[in-house]
Write a protein that holds these residues in place. Sequence first.
Motif, mmCIF file in Angstrom:
data_model
loop_
_atom_site.group_PDB
_atom_site.id
_atom_site.type_symbol
_atom_site.label_atom_id
_atom_site.label_comp_id
_atom_site.label_asym_id
_atom_site.label_seq_id
_atom_site.Cartn_x
_atom_site.Cartn_y
_atom_site.Cartn_z
ATOM 1 N N ARG A 12 -64.025 -21.922 -11.080
ATOM 2 C CA ARG A 12 -63.196 -22.558 -10.040
ATOM 3 C C ARG A 12 -63.471 -24.048 -9.961
ATOM 4 O O ARG A 12 -62.545 -24.863 -9.844
ATOM 5 N N ASN A 46 -58.015 -12.528 -10.891
ATOM 6 C CA ASN A 46 -56.880 -13.212 -10.272
ATOM 7 C C ASN A 46 -56.944 -14.700 -10.618
ATOM 8 O O ASN A 46 -57.832 -15.135 -11.364
ATOM 9 N N ASN A 48 -57.971 -17.034 -8.971
ATOM 10 C CA ASN A 48 -59.181 -17.637 -8.414
ATOM 11 C C ASN A 48 -60.438 -17.171 -9.159
ATOM 12 O O ASN A 48 -61.548 -17.395 -8.704
ATOM 13 N N ASP A 50 -61.578 -14.186 -9.489
ATOM 14 C CA ASP A 50 -62.241 -13.039 -8.874
ATOM 15 C C ASP A 50 -61.725 -11.765 -9.537
ATOM 16 O O ASP A 50 -60.527 -11.642 -9.799
ATOM 17 N N ILE A 52 -60.171 -8.314 -9.860
ATOM 18 C CA ILE A 52 -59.299 -7.496 -9.012
ATOM 19 C C ILE A 52 -59.079 -6.106 -9.602
ATOM 20 O O ILE A 52 -58.641 -5.201 -8.904
ATOM 21 N N LEU A 72 -68.464 -7.117 -6.533
ATOM 22 C CA LEU A 72 -67.077 -7.514 -6.829
ATOM 23 C C LEU A 72 -66.171 -7.125 -5.663
ATOM 24 O O LEU A 72 -65.309 -6.256 -5.774
ATOM 25 N N THR A 73 -66.343 -7.791 -4.556
ATOM 26 C CA THR A 73 -65.693 -7.399 -3.311
ATOM 27 C C THR A 73 -64.182 -7.641 -3.291
ATOM 28 O O THR A 73 -63.510 -7.183 -2.362
ATOM 29 N N SER A 74 -63.642 -8.314 -4.291
ATOM 30 C CA SER A 74 -62.188 -8.523 -4.371
ATOM 31 C C SER A 74 -61.483 -7.421 -5.157
ATOM 32 O O SER A 74 -60.260 -7.440 -5.277
ATOM 33 N N LYS A 76 -59.443 -4.473 -6.340
ATOM 34 C CA LYS A 76 -58.377 -3.652 -5.764
ATOM 35 C C LYS A 76 -58.227 -2.335 -6.525
ATOM 36 O O LYS A 76 -57.796 -1.346 -5.967
ATOM 37 N N LEU A 96 -66.901 -2.471 -1.290
ATOM 38 C CA LEU A 96 -65.635 -2.660 -2.003
ATOM 39 C C LEU A 96 -64.455 -2.254 -1.122
ATOM 40 O O LEU A 96 -63.605 -1.453 -1.503
ATOM 41 N N ALA A 98 -61.783 -3.729 -0.315
ATOM 42 C CA ALA A 98 -60.439 -4.153 -0.735
ATOM 43 C C ALA A 98 -59.796 -3.136 -1.685
ATOM 44 O O ALA A 98 -58.616 -3.263 -2.018
ATOM 45 N N ASN A 122 -58.353 0.400 2.874
ATOM 46 C CA ASN A 122 -57.215 -0.099 2.092
ATOM 47 C C ASN A 122 -56.832 0.835 0.946
ATOM 48 O O ASN A 122 -55.863 0.576 0.239
#
Length: 140
Positions: A12, A46, A48, A50, A52, A72-74, A76, A96, A98, A122
Amino acid sequence: MDSSNFTAAGLRKLQKANPQLEISFGPLVVVGLGHLKSRGARCELNDNFDAIALSLRGTEATAEDFELVKTLTSLKRLDLQGLEIDDEGLTFLENLTALEYLNLSGTAITDAGLVKLKHLSNLKRLDIRQIGRASCRERV
């Protein structure tokens, strides 16, 4: 330069410093799982940088690998099909939140382990075909 030291934060910063720069890299290296690429692991980042989406299907991932995954908290989408994970092994999913898709097919998860997923608010799709097996390798 040692590619095992790339991080999402570092990428980033580089992208911010030079927005026109096109960066080519291996997503698994960024999340610290580059050693699993040869075993078929796949990762999607993604814009950014991160993670996904992550597939560890058939990789024989270890407890150390799951320690990295839990950061890896992003994420999905997570595919753990066929891995030797039991109810106790699900603790790495706690952060996790997300997650929208989780594949636990062919794992040793039981009803008791499924209860541990209740905090994944989610989650929209859960694949649990052929769960509760002692080992995926015992399949004929």
